[in-house]
Write a protein that holds these residues in place. Structure first.
Motif, PDB file in Angstrom:
ATOM      1  N   LEU A  61      -1.834 -13.510  -0.057  1.00 28.54           N
ATOM      2  CA  LEU A  61      -0.639 -13.880  -0.827  1.00 28.54           C
ATOM      3  C   LEU A  61       0.263 -14.883  -0.111  1.00 28.54           C
ATOM      4  O   LEU A  61       1.140 -15.462  -0.729  1.00 28.54           O
ATOM      5  N   SER A  88      -7.182  -8.701   3.815  1.00 27.31           N
ATOM      6  CA  SER A  88      -6.939  -8.851   2.388  1.00 27.31           C
ATOM      7  C   SER A  88      -7.973  -8.028   1.640  1.00 27.31           C
ATOM      8  O   SER A  88      -9.170  -8.172   1.871  1.00 27.31           O
ATOM      9  N   GLU A 112       4.481   2.128   4.079  1.00 25.88           N
ATOM     10  CA  GLU A 112       5.283   2.212   2.865  1.00 25.88           C
ATOM     11  C   GLU A 112       4.400   2.245   1.610  1.00 25.88           C
ATOM     12  O   GLU A 112       3.260   1.778   1.650  1.00 25.88           O
ATOM     13  N   GLY A 114       2.738   1.002  -1.631  1.00 28.46           N
ATOM     14  CA  GLY A 114       2.408  -0.313  -2.190  1.00 28.46           C
ATOM     15  C   GLY A 114       1.853  -1.324  -1.210  1.00 28.46           C
ATOM     16  O   GLY A 114       1.474  -2.425  -1.602  1.00 28.46           O
ATOM     17  N   VAL A 115       1.788  -0.977   0.073  1.00 31.01           N
ATOM     18  CA  VAL A 115       1.263  -1.938   1.051  1.00 31.01           C
ATOM     19  C   VAL A 115      -0.263  -2.060   0.953  1.00 31.01           C
ATOM     20  O   VAL A 115      -0.841  -3.015   1.473  1.00 31.01           O
ATOM     21  N   LYS A 117      -2.631   0.914   1.312  1.00 32.38           N
ATOM     22  CA  LYS A 117      -3.391   1.878   2.124  1.00 32.38           C
ATOM     23  C   LYS A 117      -4.661   2.331   1.382  1.00 32.38           C
ATOM     24  O   LYS A 117      -5.749   2.323   1.937  1.00 32.38           O
ATOM     25  N   LYS A 134      -0.099   0.198  -8.975  1.00 30.39           N
ATOM     26  CA  LYS A 134       0.339  -1.165  -9.258  1.00 30.39           C
ATOM     27  C   LYS A 134       1.692  -1.348  -8.590  1.00 30.39           C
ATOM     28  O   LYS A 134       2.388  -0.395  -8.300  1.00 30.39           O
ATOM     29  N   HIS A 144       4.479   4.901  -5.413  1.00 29.39           N
ATOM     30  CA  HIS A 144       4.111   6.204  -4.852  1.00 29.39           C
ATOM     31  C   HIS A 144       2.932   6.810  -5.608  1.00 29.39           C
ATOM     32  O   HIS A 144       3.025   7.898  -6.176  1.00 29.39           O
ATOM     33  N   THR A 145       1.849   6.052  -5.611  1.00 29.09           N
ATOM     34  CA  THR A 145       0.639   6.445  -6.333  1.00 29.09           C
ATOM     35  C   THR A 145      -0.075   7.601  -5.642  1.00 29.09           C
ATOM     36  O   THR A 145      -0.416   8.602  -6.274  1.00 29.09           O
ATOM     37  N   GLY A 165       2.914   7.076   0.459  1.00 28.25           N
ATOM     38  CA  GLY A 165       3.791   6.066   1.058  1.00 28.25           C
ATOM     39  C   GLY A 165       5.029   6.703   1.663  1.00 28.25           C
ATOM     40  O   GLY A 165       5.616   7.616   1.088  1.00 28.25           O
TER      41      GLY A 165
HETATM   42  N1  LIG Z   1      -2.860  -9.536  -3.392  1.00 27.93           N
HETATM   43  C1  LIG Z   1      -3.198  -8.377  -2.821  1.00 27.93           C
HETATM   44  N2  LIG Z   1      -2.857  -7.221  -3.406  1.00 27.93           N
HETATM   45  C2  LIG Z   1      -3.212  -6.066  -2.796  1.00 27.93           C
HETATM   46  C3  LIG Z   1      -3.910  -6.044  -1.560  1.00 27.93           C
HETATM   47  N3  LIG Z   1      -4.099  -4.758  -1.199  1.00 27.93           N
HETATM   48  C4  LIG Z   1      -3.546  -4.013  -2.175  1.00 27.93           C
HETATM   49  N4  LIG Z   1      -3.015  -4.788  -3.147  1.00 27.93           N
HETATM   50  C5  LIG Z   1      -2.336  -4.332  -4.363  1.00 27.93           C
HETATM   51  O1  LIG Z   1      -1.173  -3.583  -4.031  1.00 27.93           O
HETATM   52  C6  LIG Z   1      -0.946  -2.563  -5.001  1.00 27.93           C
HETATM   53  C7  LIG Z   1      -0.743  -1.212  -4.331  1.00 27.93           C
HETATM   54  O2  LIG Z   1      -1.962  -0.825  -3.704  1.00 27.93           O
HETATM   55  P1  LIG Z   1      -2.254   0.676  -3.232  1.00 27.93           P
HETATM   56  O3  LIG Z   1      -3.552   0.640  -2.512  1.00 27.93           O
HETATM   57  O4  LIG Z   1      -2.117   1.624  -4.357  1.00 27.93           O
HETATM   58  O5  LIG Z   1      -1.051   0.889  -2.191  1.00 27.93           O
HETATM   59  P2  LIG Z   1      -0.709   2.198  -1.335  1.00 27.93           P
HETATM   60  O6  LIG Z   1      -0.227   1.733  -0.018  1.00 27.93           O
HETATM   61  O7  LIG Z   1      -1.873   3.127  -1.315  1.00 27.93           O
HETATM   62  O8  LIG Z   1       0.514   2.814  -2.145  1.00 27.93           O
HETATM   63  P3  LIG Z   1       0.998   4.381  -2.273  1.00 27.93           P
HETATM   64  O9  LIG Z   1      -0.204   5.229  -2.587  1.00 27.93           O
HETATM   65  O10 LIG Z   1       1.983   4.321  -3.407  1.00 27.93           O
HETATM   66  O11 LIG Z   1       1.644   4.742  -0.990  1.00 27.93           O
HETATM   67  C8  LIG Z   1      -2.135  -2.614  -5.966  1.00 27.93           C
HETATM   68  O12 LIG Z   1      -1.738  -3.360  -7.102  1.00 27.93           O
HETATM   69  C9  LIG Z   1      -3.192  -3.356  -5.158  1.00 27.93           C
HETATM   70  O13 LIG Z   1      -4.116  -4.032  -5.988  1.00 27.93           O
HETATM   71  C10 LIG Z   1      -4.250  -7.305  -0.972  1.00 27.93           C
HETATM   72  O14 LIG Z   1      -4.841  -7.408   0.115  1.00 27.93           O
HETATM   73  N5  LIG Z   1      -3.865  -8.432  -1.629  1.00 27.93           N
END
Ligand SMILES: Nc1nc2c(ncn2[C@@H]2O[C@H](COP(=O)(O)OP(=O)(O)OP(=O)(O)O)[C@@H](O)[C@H]2O)c(=O)[nH]1
Ligand SMILES: [Mg+2]
Ligand SMILES: [Zn+2]
Length: 236
Positions: A61, A88, A112, A114-115, A117, A134, A144-145, A165
């Protein structure tokens, strides 16, 4: 790995045990990284002797516009002595390196909401199906999925723990004089301070302050340290 709840209860919350490393995922955008928050997680890893690995995710990004921010981030954290992997989940950059690192022992994925994980875990082993969320259009943050801790075996070896998160990260109780020991770059030069103990704030002949002035210790990390010292004890 323990954090203190940031609500009024101030209860200790055991996040996970018997870890071989903590993979701390961060992103410069959506959600935007807050360095003091990362530094609190890093200090906690040092307290419990857990090896931290910083994953700068969503590298697809950033482009030219954020190239300087990426460089700056690497300068701060590699300079402090940490391993930083740029990844990525969209292009696959850095995923092989992360997989290799996670192929032995147990790795906690933390950071956090949305990062990415859960997305990183899915990228490490596409046969797994952790729930992926998302980014909220209204707040540009995670939703907070993931709501439970869950451990998965990776096809290529090793175990990963997906986790919800983090919203806040309270440091476990530490004496003020103790905090700088958990900043590896301060620990390295702190032996040369004129006074022991030294808080590295106002003392003459402080080697840490000299290292900050000389650009050897980053001002961002030093400021995080000062923030931890100044915090009202109810937040530590
Ligand atoms: N552009 C881009 N988007 C990403 C990348 N990794 C994850 N995303 C997007 O970020 C959003 C959140 O991803 P998750 O994997 O659910 O994030 P998380 O850290 O597990 O979030 P929680 O479970 O809420 O703590 C999704 O829409 C993913 O598609 C990446 O490397 N690049
Ligand atoms: Mg998740
Ligand atoms: Zn000092």
């Amino acid at each position: 790995m323990i954090r203190k709840s940031t609500n009024l209860s101030r209860k200790n919350h055991v996040i996970a045990a018997n870890l071989d490393r903590a993979v701390i995922a961060v992103s410069l955008l959506f959600p935007e990284i807050k360095l003091p928050f990362l530094d609190r997680i890093l200090v906690t890893c040092e307290v419990y002797g857990i090896r931290p690995v910083i994953v700068l995710n969503k590298i697809d990004l950033y482009g030219k516009l954020y190239a300087d921010d990426v460089e700056n981030f690497l300068r701060i954290y590699e300079g402090a002595g940490y391993t930083v992997i740029r990844t990525s989940c969209k292009t696959g950059e850095g995923i092989d390196e992360l997989r290799k690192l996670c192929s032995e022992g147990v790795s906690l994925f933390s950071g956090e909401s949305g990062v990415g994980k859960s997305s990183l875990i899915k990228a490490l082993d596409p046969g797994l199906d952790p729930k992926i969320g998302k980014i909220s259009a209204a707040h540009m943050q995670g939703k907070h999925t993931t709501s439970l801790y869950e451990m998965y075996p990776l096809a290529g070896g090793g175990f990963v723990v997906d986790s919800p998160g983090l919203r806040g990260f309270g440091l476990v109780d530490l004496e003020k004089e103790e905090i700088s020991k958990y900043f590896p770059e301060m620990l390295r030069v702190g032996q040369d301070c004129r006074f022991t103990p030294c808080t590295h704030t106002h003392e003459p002949g402080c080697a840490v302050k000299e290292a900050v002035d000389a650009g050897i210790i980053s001002p961002e990390r030093y400021n995080s340290y000062l923030g931890m010292l100044e915090e009202d004890t109810k937040f530590r």
